[in-house]
Design a protein around this motif. Structure first.
Motif, mmCIF file in Angstrom:
data_model
loop_
_atom_site.group_PDB
_atom_site.id
_atom_site.type_symbol
_atom_site.label_atom_id
_atom_site.label_comp_id
_atom_site.label_asym_id
_atom_site.label_seq_id
_atom_site.Cartn_x
_atom_site.Cartn_y
_atom_site.Cartn_z
ATOM 1 N N GLN A 24 0.924 -1.317 -0.055
ATOM 2 C CA GLN A 24 -0.094 0.072 -0.067
ATOM 3 C C GLN A 24 0.884 1.247 0.012
ATOM 4 O O GLN A 24 0.460 2.352 -0.607
ATOM 5 N N ASN A 41 3.505 3.207 -3.854
ATOM 6 C CA ASN A 41 2.478 3.657 -4.748
ATOM 7 C C ASN A 41 2.792 4.570 -6.097
ATOM 8 O O ASN A 41 2.245 5.220 -6.702
ATOM 9 N N SER A 88 5.400 -4.926 -5.368
ATOM 10 C CA SER A 88 4.566 -3.748 -5.672
ATOM 11 C C SER A 88 4.579 -3.771 -7.339
ATOM 12 O O SER A 88 5.530 -4.347 -7.902
#
Length: 387
Positions: free
Chosen positions: A127, A130, A168
């Motif tokens: 999270q 990004n 990611s």
């Protein structure tokens, strides 16, 4: 009707001599690069000198970061991050095995973030991550991990006593250069371990709960390439046809499991490797036959489908059960032919550690993708079977 998601934003250069593409790729991204590599082999075989020459030819300035261990700790990543931020580089280039490529991926991404690497482990880290980092070029020198086309990196986190992942969508390399010529100097034991790792990637992604038509097609082809060429590459290191098969098979397996997930063998191999310093590919090679046996009842069709990957010349109309038996037996025999250890006891593993290893296996997302749901007791039983 099928519905699925598949994502792979990596530009791939594959083939003997493809290292020559690296200068053009790099100069399109910037003029100052840090090269991440291991401590020894890439220097000794001339690959680093060749890479630097190709980059300088195109006007790319190079800085060398060559302190990578075979099983990197997060401490090493944090040290590299400090240097790269001070040097203000435009590009990160990783050349080496999976651990080196993993560190390079994380280094390129986290260079644009303020906290130490520990802040980005797990789902909370995803999270936070990004936005893109520095462009990254991955150059594998072993045919095994598929790290050049995946979006996660694995590190030993001494503070937790675990191998943990940073992941990611922004961690994918911008480009991957897969030149089979770079693998020909790899020692036989590395060819064996990395090759069995790639085979495990292919088979587990084919069986994965997260598999879809695209990942299954890639996984199936990867198993076919690896099964016909791993023993040849091990026995005859200069066999470039076999080396090319292995490099392509490893690449395709990475393209598969990066989207599908893996299975129980990979879930167990990480804590087993961390606590007892067993090379990742060796652990997977020992676990794979037992993982197939564990999944047998819920994955008969998939395992039987792999029969032709291993026995293309034998078109006999065997039953599904006989095909499953043949696949499992062949995987076991291949590991023996590659001189992979067969006993955890002989590698210093203690039965008293089974409970901890089993519990820690469930911290890996790999086990969540296993075809058959597993328990701690199931994992302990698998460990018993290879003790």
């Amino acid at each position: 009707m099928n519905s699925f998601h598949y994502y792979l934003p990596v530009k791939i250069h594959f083939g003997i001599g493809s290292l020559g593409k690296v200068g053009d790729e790099a100069i399109a991204m910037g003029k100052r690069a840090v090269i991440v590599c291991g401590k020894k082999s890439m220097k000794e075989n001339g690959a680093i000198d060749q890479l630097i020459h190709l980059l300088k030819e195109k006007g790319v300035e190079c800085i060398l970061w060559d302190g990578i261990d075979p099983e990197p700790e997060v401490v090493a990543l944090n040290q590299a991050l400090l240097q790269i931020k001070d040097e203000k580089v435009d590009i990160v280039i990783g050349i080496g095995g999976g651990s080196t490529l993993d560190l390079g991926k994380a280094l390129a991404l986290l260079a644009e973030y303020p906290e130490k690497a520990e802040a980005y482990f797990g789902s909370q880290g995803v999270q936070k991550l990004n936005k893109p980092g520095i462009p990254y070029i991955a150059i594998p020198t072993t045919a095994g991990t598929g790290s050049e086309v995946t979006n996660n990196s694995v590190f030993i986190n001494a503070s937790t006593g675990l191998k943990q992942s940073i992941a990611s969508p922004f961690m994918f390399p911008k480009a991957a250069v897969i030149d089979p010529d770079l693998t020909k100097g790899v020692p036989p034991k590395v060819t064996a371990a990395s090759g069995m790792d790639a085979l495990t990637h292919g088979i587990e992604s084919y069986l994965s709960r997260g598999a879809n038509d695209i990942t299954k097609t890639l996984a199936y082809k990867s198993v076919k390439l690896i099964s016909r060429s791993l023993k040849r590459a091990y026995d005859h290191p200069g066999d470039m046809e076999a080396r090319a098969d292995m490099a392509e098979g490893s690449l395709m397996a990475g393209m598969a499991f990066g989207n599908s997930g893996l299975g129980i063998a990979h879930g167990i191999s990480h804590p087993l490797g961390y606590h007892f310093h067993i090379p990742h590919g060796v652990a997977n090679a020992m676990l794979l036959p037992k993982a197939l046996k564990f999944n047998r009842e819920v994955a008969k069709i998939e395992i039987a489908n792999l029969y032709e990957c291993f026995f293309a010349e034998n078109k006999a109309n065997y039953s599904m059960g006989l095909k499953v038996d043949a696949v499992i037996s062949h995987v076991e025999e291949l590991a023996r032919q590659l001189n992979i250890p067969q006993s955890l006891k002989n590698l210093g593993v203690k039965k008293a550690a089974f409970e901890q290893i089993a519990l820690e296996s469930f911290s890996s997302r790999s086990i969540k993708y296993n075809k058959r749901e597993a328990t701690v007791q199931d994992v302990k039983k698998i460990l018993e079977e290879i003790y």
